[in-house]
Write a protein that holds these residues in place. Structure first.
Motif, PDB file in Angstrom:
ATOM      1  N   UNK A 145       0.845  -1.188   0.000  1.00  0.00           N
ATOM      2  CA  UNK A 145       0.000   0.000   0.000  1.00  0.00           C
ATOM      3  C   UNK A 145       0.880   1.237   0.000  1.00  0.00           C
ATOM      4  N   UNK A 146       0.353   2.334  -0.542  1.00  0.00           N
ATOM      5  CA  UNK A 146       1.132   3.567  -0.591  1.00  0.00           C
ATOM      6  C   UNK A 146       1.291   4.163   0.804  1.00  0.00           C
ATOM      7  N   UNK A 147       0.299   3.947   1.659  1.00  0.00           N
ATOM      8  CA  UNK A 147       0.319   4.487   3.018  1.00  0.00           C
ATOM      9  C   UNK A 147       0.054   3.362   4.014  1.00  0.00           C
TER      10      UNK A 147
ATOM     11  N   UNK B 100      -4.693   5.045   1.949  1.00  0.00           N
ATOM     12  CA  UNK B 100      -4.405   3.976   0.987  1.00  0.00           C
ATOM     13  C   UNK B 100      -5.569   3.769   0.026  1.00  0.00           C
ATOM     14  N   UNK B 101      -6.791   3.733   0.571  1.00  0.00           N
ATOM     15  CA  UNK B 101      -7.968   3.551  -0.280  1.00  0.00           C
ATOM     16  C   UNK B 101      -8.099   4.719  -1.255  1.00  0.00           C
ATOM     17  N   UNK B 102      -7.908   5.928  -0.764  1.00  0.00           N
ATOM     18  CA  UNK B 102      -8.040   7.110  -1.614  1.00  0.00           C
ATOM     19  C   UNK B 102      -6.988   7.120  -2.712  1.00  0.00           C
ATOM     20  N   UNK B 103      -5.765   6.746  -2.377  1.00  0.00           N
ATOM     21  CA  UNK B 103      -4.703   6.694  -3.387  1.00  0.00           C
ATOM     22  C   UNK B 103      -5.046   5.701  -4.484  1.00  0.00           C
ATOM     23  N   UNK B 104      -5.618   4.557  -4.095  1.00  0.00           N
ATOM     24  CA  UNK B 104      -5.968   3.540  -5.085  1.00  0.00           C
ATOM     25  C   UNK B 104      -7.132   3.991  -5.965  1.00  0.00           C
TER      26      UNK B 104
END
Length: 422
Positions: free
Chosen positions: A220-222, A228-232
């Motif tokens: 995950x990015x965070x 993480x959900x928002x980045x995806x």
């Protein structure tokens, strides 16, 4: 009338100032800088405003009411109660300040806090300029509320609306899309010693991997959920201080496909899908994770505010006995959980997992061919810490991790919100 005015000026106003400094301001500052709390709770705009207003008024009315009731009994009783309230509020204010100091000895924190509270009592009782200053500071609860609703990051939820669907051209043959996010599900849990999916323990994941592309070296990015959900869903990094909703992240998967797809979306933490798009009956299943009505949502949030305030005031030895506030965005006492089964001896955590599994099964059952393509999206909050769905049935937990000390998690940087380079 004269006695009431004297009582109000001499006794009540200083108490209001102490409540504002020691209770209202810390709480409104914390929640004002935590807009994601309201997003995860699915609070509407007016609910956030009302939350701040009640949080500013209720402690003031409670303390003033106790003191007024004591004075109604007898002036001497009122004066004694006033002294007790000053010491109590002074102690809470002192502990909140001392909590941020690098002091690990609880006895020193308590001793310093009590000493500061007694000094504050003496100053309030005998030093007229200090008492006059407190009277002027009695406006502080109102100031804290105005900052909350006008200047804080959470104010954006109150005054700004949602994003709209962005029409897309070029979707020649729209196909149904299914996206599932499993929260805190380490890839290593699926693997054998050889690095392949354990087909005996996880046959469905193994079959899925055989029929699709599997990116084993994923991360995950965070290290925390909402970012993480928002980045995806957006392809963009987190913007500090912004809530994870459609207003701040208007270009996301839901708004881009919203004009062509029907949305069946379950977002228990983020709120990137606007209500204009996510209004199908399935989406109300989210209410099994967050409270379903405005009253129950506010009630739950005030319970959470009490837990948060206890963490903000008490020293480490007491905080270890408080519910953790590190691993979720609310429902710290389990008050948001729906009891999907009623088994004897069932723990709150088991009810949480069972509620999520029930919603997951509802989504799977809803997937069927339709005339208009559908987007099925679910962020399901399991297996998630503390991991319970183990083959042995034991709960995988850690006392250090549970009680808000994240230093034991390898890879986190000092600010704890980002992964390090290793």
């Amino acid at each position: 009338m004269k006695h009431f005015k004297e009582q109000f000026t001499k006794y009540t106003l200083p108490l209001v100032a102490l409540v504002g400094l020691g209770v209202v301001m810390p709480l409104l500052d914390l929640f004002g800088n935590s807009p994601q709390f309201f997003v995860a709770k699915d609070h509407h705009q007016w609910e956030v405003f009302l939350f701040g207003l009640i949080l500013a008024l209720l402690p003031v009315l409670l303390v003033a009411g106790i003191e007024s009731l004591a004075f109604a009994v007898h002036p001497k009783v009122g004066q004694i109660v006033h002294l007790v309230l000053v010491v109590g509020l002074g102690l809470m204010l002192s502990l909140a300040v001392l909590r941020n100091l690098p002091v690990e000895m609880d006895w020193l924190i308590w001793f310093t806090g009590i000493l500061a509270a007694l000094l504050l009592l003496l100053a309030e009782h005998y030093w007229r300029p200090f008492r006059t200053g407190l009277r002027f500071l009695s406006i502080w609860p109102l100031v804290a509320f105005m900052i909350f609703v006008m200047l804080s990051p959470s104010a954006d939820i109150i005054w700004k609306g949602e994003a709209r669907a962005a029409p897309l051209s070029g979707i020649g043959n729209p196909a149904p899309v299914v996206i599932l996010f499993f929260d805190e599900f380490p890839t290593a849990s699926l693997l054998t010693d050889e690095g392949t999916i354990n087909a005996e323990r996880f046959p469905n994941f193994a079959r899925l991997a055989d029929q699709s592309y599997w990116f084993r070296n994923n991360t995950s990015l965070y290290p925390w959920t909402a970012a993480s959900i928002t980045a995806a869903l957006t392809g963009n990094k987190q913007v500090e201080g912004r809530a994870f909703n459609s207003f701040h992240y208007p270009q996301n998967l839901f708004t881009l496909l919203g004009s062509s797809y029907e949305m069946r979306v379950y977002e228990p933490i983020t709120n990137l899908c606007p209500e204009t798009l996510c209004n199908l009956p399935f989406n109300s299943e989210r209410d099994a994770w967050v409270a379903g009505t405005a009253g129950s949502r506010l009630y739950s949030s005030f319970i959470d505010a009490g837990v948060v305030y206890a963490h903000a005031v008490f020293p480490p030895s007491i905080r270890t006995y408080l519910p953790s506030i590190r691993h979720s965005m609310g429902g710290f006492l389990g008050q948001d959980v729906v009891n999907t089964q009623n088994r004897e001896g069932q723990t709150r955590a088991e009810k949480t997992t069972l509620a999520q599994i029930a919603i997951f099964e509802r989504l799977i059952e809803s997937i069927r061919p339709t005339s208009q393509p559908n987007l099925y999206f679910m962020h399901i909050v399991f297996p998630h810490y503390p991991w319970e769905l183990t083959p042995s049935g034991y709960t995988y937990t850690s006392k250090t991790y549970q009680f808000d000390d994240l230093e034991s998690i390898p890879g986190l940087k000092e600010e704890r919100d980002h992964w390090g380079k290793d």
